[in-house]
Scaffold this motif. Sequence first.
Motif, PDB file in Angstrom:
ATOM      1  N   ALA A   1      -9.485  -0.042  -0.113  1.00  9.26           N
ATOM      2  CA  ALA A   1      -8.482  -0.851   0.596  1.00  9.26           C
ATOM      3  C   ALA A   1      -7.538  -1.596  -0.341  1.00  9.26           C
TER       4      ALA A   1
ATOM      5  N   SER B   1      -3.294   5.419  -2.458  1.00  8.57           N
ATOM      6  CA  SER B   1      -3.354   6.238  -3.678  1.00  8.57           C
ATOM      7  C   SER B   1      -4.759   6.756  -3.956  1.00  8.57           C
TER       8      SER B   1
ATOM      9  N   ILE C   1     -12.500  -6.563   2.696  1.00  9.60           N
ATOM     10  CA  ILE C   1     -13.473  -5.610   3.263  1.00  9.60           C
ATOM     11  C   ILE C   1     -14.869  -5.933   2.716  1.00  9.60           C
TER      12      ILE C   1
ATOM     13  N   ILE D   1       5.879   3.589  -9.302  1.00 10.02           N
ATOM     14  CA  ILE D   1       7.061   4.320  -9.770  1.00 10.02           C
ATOM     15  C   ILE D   1       6.707   5.731 -10.254  1.00 10.02           C
TER      16      ILE D   1
ATOM     17  N   SER E   1       0.530  -0.227  -1.522  1.00 12.09           N
ATOM     18  CA  SER E   1       0.888  -0.156  -2.954  1.00 12.09           C
ATOM     19  C   SER E   1       1.332   1.239  -3.370  1.00 12.09           C
ATOM     20  N   ASN E   2       0.728   2.264  -2.762  1.00  9.73           N
ATOM     21  CA  ASN E   2       1.102   3.632  -3.154  1.00  9.73           C
ATOM     22  C   ASN E   2       2.610   3.837  -3.115  1.00  9.73           C
TER      23      ASN E   2
ATOM     24  N   VAL F   1      -7.817  -0.991  -8.965  1.00 12.44           N
ATOM     25  CA  VAL F   1      -7.224   0.021  -9.862  1.00 12.44           C
ATOM     26  C   VAL F   1      -5.996  -0.497 -10.613  1.00 12.44           C
ATOM     27  N   CYS F   2      -5.683  -1.763 -10.441  1.00 13.01           N
ATOM     28  CA  CYS F   2      -4.616  -2.430 -11.202  1.00 13.01           C
ATOM     29  C   CYS F   2      -3.298  -1.632 -11.141  1.00 13.01           C
TER      30      CYS F   2
ATOM     31  N   HIS G   1       4.309  -7.120  -8.584  1.00 13.62           N
ATOM     32  CA  HIS G   1       5.122  -6.483  -9.627  1.00 13.62           C
ATOM     33  C   HIS G   1       6.379  -5.973  -8.955  1.00 13.62           C
TER      34      HIS G   1
ATOM     35  N   GLY H   1      -7.686   6.412  -1.503  1.00 15.26           N
ATOM     36  CA  GLY H   1      -8.408   6.914  -0.330  1.00 15.26           C
ATOM     37  C   GLY H   1      -7.999   8.320   0.073  1.00 15.26           C
TER      38      GLY H   1
ATOM     39  N   LEU I   1      -9.956   5.436   7.824  1.00 18.77           N
ATOM     40  CA  LEU I   1      -9.418   4.391   8.702  1.00 18.77           C
ATOM     41  C   LEU I   1      -8.334   3.646   7.947  1.00 18.77           C
TER      42      LEU I   1
ATOM     43  N   GLN J   1      -2.659   1.239 -12.291  1.00 19.61           N
ATOM     44  CA  GLN J   1      -2.829   2.676 -12.546  1.00 19.61           C
ATOM     45  C   GLN J   1      -3.463   3.430 -11.388  1.00 19.61           C
ATOM     46  N   GLY J   2      -3.315   2.895 -10.188  1.00 18.46           N
ATOM     47  CA  GLY J   2      -3.998   3.523  -9.053  1.00 18.46           C
ATOM     48  C   GLY J   2      -3.449   4.884  -8.689  1.00 18.46           C
ATOM     49  N   TYR J   3      -2.162   5.071  -8.867  1.00 18.67           N
ATOM     50  CA  TYR J   3      -1.609   6.386  -8.530  1.00 18.67           C
ATOM     51  C   TYR J   3      -2.159   7.438  -9.489  1.00 18.67           C
TER      52      TYR J   3
ATOM     53  N   PRO K   1      -3.658  -4.141  -7.367  1.00 20.04           N
ATOM     54  CA  PRO K   1      -4.962  -4.766  -7.082  1.00 20.04           C
ATOM     55  C   PRO K   1      -5.673  -5.019  -8.413  1.00 20.04           C
TER      56      PRO K   1
ATOM     57  N   ALA L   1     -12.159   3.378   3.909  1.00 21.53           N
ATOM     58  CA  ALA L   1     -11.249   2.322   4.366  1.00 21.53           C
ATOM     59  C   ALA L   1     -10.018   2.355   3.471  1.00 21.53           C
TER      60      ALA L   1
HETATM   61  C1  FAD Z   1       6.161  -1.888  -8.738  1.00 17.63           C
HETATM   62  C2  FAD Z   1       4.918  -1.077  -8.973  1.00 17.63           C
HETATM   63  C3  FAD Z   1       4.931   0.020  -9.828  1.00 17.63           C
HETATM   64  C4  FAD Z   1       3.782   0.780 -10.041  1.00 17.63           C
HETATM   65  N1  FAD Z   1       3.832   1.880 -10.835  1.00 17.63           N
HETATM   66  C5  FAD Z   1       2.730   2.644 -11.020  1.00 17.63           C
HETATM   67  C6  FAD Z   1       2.770   3.817 -11.818  1.00 17.63           C
HETATM   68  O1  FAD Z   1       3.813   4.157 -12.389  1.00 17.63           O
HETATM   69  N2  FAD Z   1       1.639   4.561 -11.937  1.00 17.63           N
HETATM   70  C7  FAD Z   1       0.462   4.195 -11.321  1.00 17.63           C
HETATM   71  O2  FAD Z   1      -0.534   4.897 -11.478  1.00 17.63           O
HETATM   72  N3  FAD Z   1       0.397   3.091 -10.554  1.00 17.63           N
HETATM   73  C8  FAD Z   1       1.489   2.306 -10.399  1.00 17.63           C
HETATM   74  N4  FAD Z   1       1.423   1.174  -9.630  1.00 17.63           N
HETATM   75  C9  FAD Z   1       0.112   0.733  -9.132  1.00 17.63           C
HETATM   76  C10 FAD Z   1      -0.273   1.505  -7.884  1.00 17.63           C
HETATM   77  O3  FAD Z   1       0.740   1.377  -6.912  1.00 17.63           O
HETATM   78  C11 FAD Z   1      -1.582   0.941  -7.329  1.00 17.63           C
HETATM   79  O4  FAD Z   1      -2.546   0.822  -8.362  1.00 17.63           O
HETATM   80  C12 FAD Z   1      -2.167   1.881  -6.279  1.00 17.63           C
HETATM   81  O5  FAD Z   1      -1.209   2.245  -5.322  1.00 17.63           O
HETATM   82  C13 FAD Z   1      -3.359   1.230  -5.585  1.00 17.63           C
HETATM   83  O6  FAD Z   1      -3.975   2.234  -4.823  1.00 17.63           O
HETATM   84  P1  FAD Z   1      -5.027   1.851  -3.701  1.00 17.63           P
HETATM   85  O7  FAD Z   1      -5.378   3.117  -2.986  1.00 17.63           O
HETATM   86  O8  FAD Z   1      -6.102   1.030  -4.291  1.00 17.63           O
HETATM   87  O9  FAD Z   1      -4.186   0.885  -2.732  1.00 17.63           O
HETATM   88  P2  FAD Z   1      -3.096   1.269  -1.618  1.00 17.63           P
HETATM   89  O10 FAD Z   1      -2.290   2.438  -2.020  1.00 17.63           O
HETATM   90  O11 FAD Z   1      -2.414  -0.007  -1.287  1.00 17.63           O
HETATM   91  O12 FAD Z   1      -4.021   1.713  -0.399  1.00 17.63           O
HETATM   92  C14 FAD Z   1      -4.898   0.798   0.242  1.00 17.63           C
HETATM   93  C15 FAD Z   1      -4.780   1.014   1.735  1.00 17.63           C
HETATM   94  O13 FAD Z   1      -5.794   0.265   2.410  1.00 17.63           O
HETATM   95  C16 FAD Z   1      -5.266  -0.139   3.657  1.00 17.63           C
HETATM   96  N5  FAD Z   1      -6.076  -1.224   4.204  1.00 17.63           N
HETATM   97  C17 FAD Z   1      -6.103  -2.523   3.857  1.00 17.63           C
HETATM   98  N6  FAD Z   1      -6.995  -3.197   4.602  1.00 17.63           N
HETATM   99  C18 FAD Z   1      -7.548  -2.297   5.444  1.00 17.63           C
HETATM  100  C19 FAD Z   1      -8.543  -2.379   6.471  1.00 17.63           C
HETATM  101  N7  FAD Z   1      -9.152  -3.547   6.794  1.00 17.63           N
HETATM  102  N8  FAD Z   1      -8.868  -1.256   7.143  1.00 17.63           N
HETATM  103  C20 FAD Z   1      -8.265  -0.067   6.857  1.00 17.63           C
HETATM  104  N9  FAD Z   1      -7.300   0.062   5.910  1.00 17.63           N
HETATM  105  C21 FAD Z   1      -6.973  -1.044   5.208  1.00 17.63           C
HETATM  106  C22 FAD Z   1      -3.847  -0.547   3.298  1.00 17.63           C
HETATM  107  O14 FAD Z   1      -3.007  -0.584   4.441  1.00 17.63           O
HETATM  108  C23 FAD Z   1      -3.448   0.544   2.303  1.00 17.63           C
HETATM  109  O15 FAD Z   1      -2.762   1.619   2.893  1.00 17.63           O
HETATM  110  C24 FAD Z   1       2.568   0.420  -9.384  1.00 17.63           C
HETATM  111  C25 FAD Z   1       2.561  -0.665  -8.504  1.00 17.63           C
HETATM  112  C26 FAD Z   1       3.710  -1.410  -8.289  1.00 17.63           C
HETATM  113  C27 FAD Z   1       3.668  -2.558  -7.333  1.00 17.63           C
END
Ligand code: FAD
Length: 386
Positions: A205, A16, A212, A50, A45-46, A339-340, A227, A18, A35, A342-344, A315, A12
Amino acid sequence: MSHLPAYDVIIAGAGSIGTPTAFYLARAGLSVLVLEALPSVGQASNKHAIGGVRATHSDVSKIYLCAESIKVLSTWREIYGDDIEWRAGGYCFVAYEQQVKKTLQDLLACQKSFGLNIGWLEAEGIRAIIPDIQMEGLLGGTFSPEDGSASPMKTCFAFYRHAKEAGAEFHFNEPVIQIGTGSGQIQSVTTAQGTYACKYLINAAGSWAADISNLVGIPLPVKPEAHEAGITEPVQPMFSPMIVDIRPREGSSNFYFYQHPTGKIIFCLTPNPPILGNYCQDTSAFLPLASQRLIELMPKLMNLRVRRTWRGTYPITPDGLPIFGRTEALDGYLLAAGVCGQGYMLGPGVGMLLTHLIEGRLNAAEEECLRALRLDRSFTSAEKLK
Ligand SMILES: Cc1cc2nc3c(=O)[nH]c(=O)nc-3n(C[C@H](O)[C@H](O)[C@H](O)COP(=O)(O)OP(=O)(O)OC[C@H]3O[C@@H](n4cnc5c(N)ncnc54)[C@H](O)[C@@H]3O)c2cc1C
């Protein structure tokens, strides 16, 4: 509701976490369906990250996983051909206060014991790598030359393309709305299109991970925290490292920035008090705070024009550490959440971790990561370099 094909693993969220996870699972020969609620990869968030990537954390699990990510990101172009803009510009945590100096120096022993290339530089040493840094009050800082940056969007698309080549399927505009369970294990996932059977469901997610998890009655302590970030016009190359200032200031805690190879300065600020919620419209309060901190650290940037600002979410979890792995209550339900900030940088490392978990071939370091980052921990410790 129609019954659709069955998969080994459903993920799901195509963000960054999935997307690289889909790549590693598909390459391991598993049938994978991703999905995604939004119309394409990496749009939540991805897209807002930055691009900073470092292994130099205060937590051993994050050190291990991000070191694995760096191996992947730094060699991606050579191995897979896509330019994801990797650059080993290094990370520099600067200290202008004795307390910050102590925090950073206390962490060095642990960071070095993991073989990380990081050391302490006195103020003149910092000036040698960042000539325009504010020298007044500078006590020194850590420098880790093997950390760096890359493009989160290009990385996500590269993983997406190669995951598809390896056989993973991605369905966009198709959010998970229901999860079927039986005999204490995951059975199926339902969307508006129908129901897919699966052996594993990975919750990746991001800021919606708790929603979820509520579908299977397992509360997840993950909340979205806003942020904000910005990017300036390009200027001549001035410095390479990501500069991080962890001093709290009026209205903000952390502030970090780097110069992209195109010359633009990209910066990000952690608002204080924190702003909770998934609302992603940027605020007019952000830029005055961020530019003040930028100029304080590098006065030469005073007349630079900012081209764009944006807001996204981290998150977050109560202890600043992610939540990865199995849940006690439900077989086949795996967490890749919280992943707060640091998700990327965690993405490729987590993708490999969960693939090895499903394949049953975890190494000792991975076992330890899963033990430390499990859901049923106390959440009382605090990450020092969030
Ligand atoms: C301004 C800013 C700067 C940042 N800089 C950095 C950095 O320099 N380095 C770093 O490592 N991190 C950085 N981050 C943090 C990073 O962006 C996040 O930690 C990371 O993107 C989270 O990854 P994720 O896969 O958990 O979430 P996401 O990338 O948000 O992916 C989750 C996905 O789940 C989908 N989803 C939600 N609900 C459902 C559902 N019911 N069914 C299916 N899909 C669903 C969403 O649409 C989304 O696409 C930064 C964040 C911000 C806001």
